[in-house]
Design an enzyme around this catalytic site. Structure first.
Site, PDB file in Angstrom:
ATOM      1  N   VAL A   7     -90.591   6.872  80.057  1.00 58.47           N
ATOM      2  CA  VAL A   7     -91.180   7.688  78.879  1.00 58.47           C
ATOM      3  C   VAL A   7     -90.246   7.718  77.657  1.00 58.47           C
ATOM      4  CG1 VAL A   7     -92.264   9.851  78.216  1.00 58.47           C
ATOM      5  CG2 VAL A   7     -92.763   8.762  80.402  1.00 58.47           C
ATOM      6  N   CYS A   8     -90.719   7.273  76.379  1.00 59.06           N
ATOM      7  CA  CYS A   8     -90.130   7.787  75.219  1.00 59.06           C
ATOM      8  C   CYS A   8     -91.208   8.479  74.147  1.00 59.06           C
ATOM      9  CB  CYS A   8     -89.594   6.545  74.645  1.00 59.06           C
ATOM     10  SG  CYS A   8     -90.420   5.368  73.848  1.00 59.06           S
ATOM     11  N   GLY A   9     -90.805   8.779  73.049  1.00 57.83           N
ATOM     12  CA  GLY A   9     -91.668   9.869  72.053  1.00 57.83           C
ATOM     13  C   GLY A   9     -92.694   8.865  71.800  1.00 57.83           C
ATOM     14  N   GLY A  11     -93.614   5.613  73.103  1.00 51.82           N
ATOM     15  CA  GLY A  11     -94.189   4.795  74.385  1.00 51.82           C
ATOM     16  C   GLY A  11     -93.946   3.365  73.786  1.00 51.82           C
TER      17      GLY A  11
END
Length: 94
Positions: A7-9, A11
């Protein structure tokens, strides 16, 4: 098969990079895993066994009902390996 979300801010970029490193670590450990990359909103409803995210995003995920493994350096495969091994050990003893 282990289902993992990276996950990242947004995606896209960082979570994709993390996905590739997680896949490498899983292969090294002999762990059969399906790894998906996504953003925080998607991760909250994802049907996965574990979420791997940056330490700063781990707090944004809140209580999602599944373990969240915080990673400080997405390029550090040793850190990823250590987190995954701890997760797998705790999962095996449950």
């Amino acid at each position: 098969m282990l289902r993992i979300a990276t996950v990242c801010g947004v995606g896209m970029g960082t979570s994709l990079l993390l996905k590739m490193n997680v896949q490498d670590v899983c292969r090294q450990l002999g762990v059969e895993a399906e790894v998906e990359h996504m953003d925080v909103t998607q991760a909250k409803g994802a049907r996965v066994d574990v979420i791997i995210a940056s330490a700063s995003l781990a707090a944004d995920l809140g209580d999602v009902g599944k373990p969240v493994l915080p990673i400080r350096n997405f390029m550090n495969k040793d850190e990823i390996r250590q987190q995954l091994q701890q997760f797998l050990t705790s999962r095996a003893s449950s």
